[in-house]
Design a protein around this motif. Structure first.
Motif, PDB file in Angstrom:
ATOM      1  N   SER A  28       0.869  -1.178   0.000  1.00 38.53           N
ATOM      2  CA  SER A  28       0.000   0.000   0.000  1.00 38.53           C
ATOM      3  C   SER A  28       0.903   1.224   0.000  1.00 38.53           C
ATOM      4  CB  SER A  28      -0.903   0.005   1.240  1.00 38.53           C
ATOM      5  OG  SER A  28      -1.698   1.176   1.262  1.00 38.53           O
ATOM      6  N   PHE A  29       0.701   2.119  -0.971  1.00 36.04           N
ATOM      7  CA  PHE A  29       1.572   3.279  -1.108  1.00 36.04           C
ATOM      8  C   PHE A  29       0.865   4.361  -1.912  1.00 36.04           C
ATOM      9  CE2 PHE A  29       2.125   0.484  -4.660  1.00 36.04           C
ATOM     10  CZ  PHE A  29       2.266   1.309  -5.763  1.00 36.04           C
ATOM     11  N   ARG A  30       1.338   5.574  -1.784  1.00 33.97           N
ATOM     12  CA  ARG A  30       0.849   6.704  -2.571  1.00 33.97           C
ATOM     13  C   ARG A  30       1.715   6.779  -3.814  1.00 33.97           C
ATOM     14  NH1 ARG A  30      -2.686   9.977  -4.696  1.00 33.97           N
ATOM     15  NH2 ARG A  30      -2.380  12.209  -4.392  1.00 33.97           N
ATOM     16  N   GLY A  31       1.146   6.433  -4.951  1.00 35.47           N
ATOM     17  CA  GLY A  31       1.907   6.338  -6.193  1.00 35.47           C
ATOM     18  C   GLY A  31       2.689   7.584  -6.538  1.00 35.47           C
ATOM     19  N   ARG A  78      -0.901 -12.322   3.132  1.00 34.86           N
ATOM     20  CA  ARG A  78      -0.473 -12.680   4.485  1.00 34.86           C
ATOM     21  C   ARG A  78       0.075 -11.466   5.231  1.00 34.86           C
ATOM     22  NH1 ARG A  78      -0.674 -13.626   8.960  1.00 34.86           N
ATOM     23  NH2 ARG A  78       0.820 -14.773  10.177  1.00 34.86           N
ATOM     24  N   ILE A  79       0.752 -10.584   4.479  1.00 35.16           N
ATOM     25  CA  ILE A  79       1.388  -9.408   5.064  1.00 35.16           C
ATOM     26  C   ILE A  79       1.016  -8.196   4.233  1.00 35.16           C
ATOM     27  CG2 ILE A  79       3.618  -8.283   5.520  1.00 35.16           C
ATOM     28  CD1 ILE A  79       4.810 -11.155   5.723  1.00 35.16           C
ATOM     29  N   SER A  80       0.768  -7.079   4.882  1.00 28.06           N
ATOM     30  CA  SER A  80       0.628  -5.812   4.176  1.00 28.06           C
ATOM     31  C   SER A  80       1.760  -4.897   4.615  1.00 28.06           C
ATOM     32  CB  SER A  80      -0.716  -5.136   4.493  1.00 28.06           C
ATOM     33  OG  SER A  80      -1.741  -5.724   3.741  1.00 28.06           O
ATOM     34  N   ILE A  81       2.451  -4.347   3.626  1.00 29.31           N
ATOM     35  CA  ILE A  81       3.460  -3.335   3.887  1.00 29.31           C
ATOM     36  C   ILE A  81       2.847  -2.008   3.477  1.00 29.31           C
ATOM     37  CG2 ILE A  81       5.738  -2.435   3.300  1.00 29.31           C
ATOM     38  CD1 ILE A  81       6.626  -5.331   2.766  1.00 29.31           C
ATOM     39  N   VAL A  82       2.747  -1.089   4.427  1.00 28.67           N
ATOM     40  CA  VAL A  82       2.156   0.217   4.170  1.00 28.67           C
ATOM     41  C   VAL A  82       3.277   1.246   4.171  1.00 28.67           C
ATOM     42  CG1 VAL A  82       0.442   1.915   4.888  1.00 28.67           C
ATOM     43  CG2 VAL A  82       0.038  -0.527   5.342  1.00 28.67           C
ATOM     44  N   VAL A  83       3.455   1.902   3.028  1.00 29.23           N
ATOM     45  CA  VAL A  83       4.492   2.926   2.898  1.00 29.23           C
ATOM     46  C   VAL A  83       3.825   4.281   3.128  1.00 29.23           C
ATOM     47  CG1 VAL A  83       6.265   3.939   1.413  1.00 29.23           C
ATOM     48  CG2 VAL A  83       5.740   1.481   1.237  1.00 29.23           C
ATOM     49  N   PHE A  84       3.989   4.791   4.347  1.00 32.26           N
ATOM     50  CA  PHE A  84       3.437   6.108   4.677  1.00 32.26           C
ATOM     51  C   PHE A  84       4.411   7.164   4.174  1.00 32.26           C
ATOM     52  CE2 PHE A  84       1.457   3.450   7.977  1.00 32.26           C
ATOM     53  CZ  PHE A  84       0.128   3.771   7.734  1.00 32.26           C
ATOM     54  N   SER A  85       3.948   7.997   3.268  1.00 27.88           N
ATOM     55  CA  SER A  85       4.761   9.078   2.722  1.00 27.88           C
ATOM     56  C   SER A  85       4.066  10.398   3.036  1.00 27.88           C
ATOM     57  CB  SER A  85       4.925   8.885   1.215  1.00 27.88           C
ATOM     58  OG  SER A  85       3.650   8.781   0.598  1.00 27.88           O
ATOM     59  N   LYS A  86       4.681  11.491   2.659  1.00 31.79           N
ATOM     60  CA  LYS A  86       4.133  12.813   3.000  1.00 31.79           C
ATOM     61  C   LYS A  86       2.693  13.009   2.549  1.00 31.79           C
ATOM     62  CE  LYS A  86       8.460  15.357   3.173  1.00 31.79           C
ATOM     63  NZ  LYS A  86       8.592  15.796   4.525  1.00 31.79           N
ATOM     64  N   HIS A  87       2.337  12.465   1.395  1.00 31.62           N
ATOM     65  CA  HIS A  87       1.003  12.720   0.849  1.00 31.62           C
ATOM     66  C   HIS A  87       0.099  11.474   0.855  1.00 31.62           C
ATOM     67  CE1 HIS A  87       2.376  16.681  -0.147  1.00 31.62           C
ATOM     68  NE2 HIS A  87       3.437  16.143  -0.720  1.00 31.62           N
ATOM     69  N   ARG A  92      -7.790   9.369  -0.721  1.00 32.86           N
ATOM     70  CA  ARG A  92      -8.875   8.635  -0.063  1.00 32.86           C
ATOM     71  C   ARG A  92      -8.768   7.144  -0.330  1.00 32.86           C
ATOM     72  NH1 ARG A  92     -14.425   9.558  -3.388  1.00 32.86           N
ATOM     73  NH2 ARG A  92     -14.897   7.604  -2.401  1.00 32.86           N
ATOM     74  N   TRP A  93      -8.192   6.753  -1.476  1.00 27.10           N
ATOM     75  CA  TRP A  93      -8.051   5.338  -1.782  1.00 27.10           C
ATOM     76  C   TRP A  93      -7.002   4.701  -0.885  1.00 27.10           C
ATOM     77  CZ3 TRP A  93      -8.363   8.948  -5.827  1.00 27.10           C
ATOM     78  CH2 TRP A  93      -9.619   8.994  -6.417  1.00 27.10           C
ATOM     79  N   CYS A  94      -5.907   5.407  -0.633  1.00 29.87           N
ATOM     80  CA  CYS A  94      -4.915   4.888   0.315  1.00 29.87           C
ATOM     81  C   CYS A  94      -5.549   4.704   1.689  1.00 29.87           C
ATOM     82  CB  CYS A  94      -3.718   5.832   0.423  1.00 29.87           C
ATOM     83  SG  CYS A  94      -2.605   5.827  -0.995  1.00 29.87           S
ATOM     84  N   LEU A  95      -6.351   5.673   2.097  1.00 31.28           N
ATOM     85  CA  LEU A  95      -6.999   5.587   3.408  1.00 31.28           C
ATOM     86  C   LEU A  95      -8.005   4.451   3.462  1.00 31.28           C
ATOM     87  CD1 LEU A  95      -7.399   9.406   4.058  1.00 31.28           C
ATOM     88  CD2 LEU A  95      -5.735   7.850   5.115  1.00 31.28           C
ATOM     89  N   ASP A  96      -8.758   4.240   2.374  1.00 35.32           N
ATOM     90  CA  ASP A  96      -9.687   3.107   2.321  1.00 35.32           C
ATOM     91  C   ASP A  96      -8.921   1.784   2.368  1.00 35.32           C
ATOM     92  OD1 ASP A  96     -12.044   4.611   2.277  1.00 35.32           O
ATOM     93  OD2 ASP A  96     -12.230   4.558   0.089  1.00 35.32           O
ATOM     94  N   PRO A 121       6.241   8.826  12.344  1.00 30.27           N
ATOM     95  CA  PRO A 121       5.108   8.062  12.873  1.00 30.27           C
ATOM     96  C   PRO A 121       4.124   8.948  13.648  1.00 30.27           C
ATOM     97  CG  PRO A 121       7.142   6.874  13.260  1.00 30.27           C
ATOM     98  CD  PRO A 121       7.525   8.222  12.719  1.00 30.27           C
ATOM     99  N   SER A 122       4.635   9.954  14.344  1.00 30.25           N
ATOM    100  CA  SER A 122       3.736  10.829  15.117  1.00 30.25           C
ATOM    101  C   SER A 122       2.849  11.671  14.189  1.00 30.25           C
ATOM    102  CB  SER A 122       4.527  11.739  16.061  1.00 30.25           C
ATOM    103  OG  SER A 122       5.369  12.598  15.330  1.00 30.25           O
ATOM    104  N   ASP A 123       3.335  12.029  12.982  1.00 31.64           N
ATOM    105  CA  ASP A 123       2.486  12.743  12.019  1.00 31.64           C
ATOM    106  C   ASP A 123       1.342  11.854  11.556  1.00 31.64           C
ATOM    107  OD1 ASP A 123       4.009  15.053  12.154  1.00 31.64           O
ATOM    108  OD2 ASP A 123       5.138  14.617  10.321  1.00 31.64           O
ATOM    109  N   VAL A 124       1.656  10.571  11.366  1.00 30.64           N
ATOM    110  CA  VAL A 124       0.622   9.603  10.965  1.00 30.64           C
ATOM    111  C   VAL A 124      -0.359   9.407  12.114  1.00 30.64           C
ATOM    112  CG1 VAL A 124       0.205   7.203  10.273  1.00 30.64           C
ATOM    113  CG2 VAL A 124       2.171   8.462   9.325  1.00 30.64           C
ATOM    114  N   ARG A 125       0.172   9.134  13.286  1.00 33.94           N
ATOM    115  CA  ARG A 125      -0.647   8.829  14.463  1.00 33.94           C
ATOM    116  C   ARG A 125      -1.548   9.996  14.866  1.00 33.94           C
ATOM    117  NH1 ARG A 125       3.244   6.932  17.044  1.00 33.94           N
ATOM    118  NH2 ARG A 125       3.999   8.825  18.020  1.00 33.94           N
ATOM    119  N   LYS A 126      -0.993  11.206  14.866  1.00 34.75           N
ATOM    120  CA  LYS A 126      -1.735  12.372  15.354  1.00 34.75           C
ATOM    121  C   LYS A 126      -2.307  13.245  14.242  1.00 34.75           C
ATOM    122  CE  LYS A 126       1.299  12.655  19.370  1.00 34.75           C
ATOM    123  NZ  LYS A 126       2.338  13.461  20.018  1.00 34.75           N
TER     124      LYS A 126
END
Length: 173
Positions: A28-31, A78-87, A92-96, A121-126
């Protein structure tokens, strides 16, 4: 729209030990942020290591919802790797996808591995920094769908609390 993670027809419980996996990894990533650099390198390395990996190579057209095939790929991994990037949060599709991934984490014990690529991580979390800006836009655009926006916020908060890897200022991924 709520996405429910299907359980294996061969299982009476939600245990992953009886689930049939179609993929080892779902990416999962923002293209726009990472497709041509980090995610491309990661995907290539996984494939070369013999890890059956799903990466959606198609950009979703504006106004369309996540395809059923994409949802099945998440459920079948079995595994999801989520690449959290600035955008990441501006999509909305990444969030879904993230909501679906975390539902599968709870229901079928899917492993979720976050990578924080040029974001904290704190930007993602908060939902601070670029994530705060994205949610200002989401709240404006989805005024009538506050439950959806709250679900996205909750998913980011949960994912931001997961142990993962931070990659900052990496040259070309």
């Amino acid at each position: 729209m709520a996405y429910m993670c299907s359980e294996s027809p061969f299982s009476s419980s939600s245990s992953s030990s009886r689930h049939r996996w179609n993929y080892d990894v779902f990416l999962s990533f923002r293209g726009k942020d990472t497709r041509k650099n980090f995610t491309d390198h990661l995907y290539t390395a996984l494939i070369q290591a013999g890890i059956h990996t799903f990466r959606d190579d198609n950009e979703l057209p504006r106004g369309e919802e996540i395809s059923p095939q994409l949802l099945k790929a998440i459920e079948g991994s079995r595994i999801s790797i989520v690449v959290f990037s600035k955008h990441y949060a501006s999509s909305r599709w990444c969030l879904d996808e993230l909501v679906k991934i975390l539902e599968c984490r709870q229901k079928i014990d899917q492993v979720v591995l976050p990578i924080f690529y040029d974001t904290e991580p704190s930007d993602v979390r908060k939902q601070t920094g670029s994530y705060a800006k994205a949610f200002d836009e989401h709240e404006e655009r989805f005024k009538e769908e506050t439950e959806k926006v709250n679900k996205w916020r909750g998913a980011l908060a949960e994912a931001g609390n997961l142990s993962g890897w931070g990659l900052n200022n990496e040259a070309n991924g």
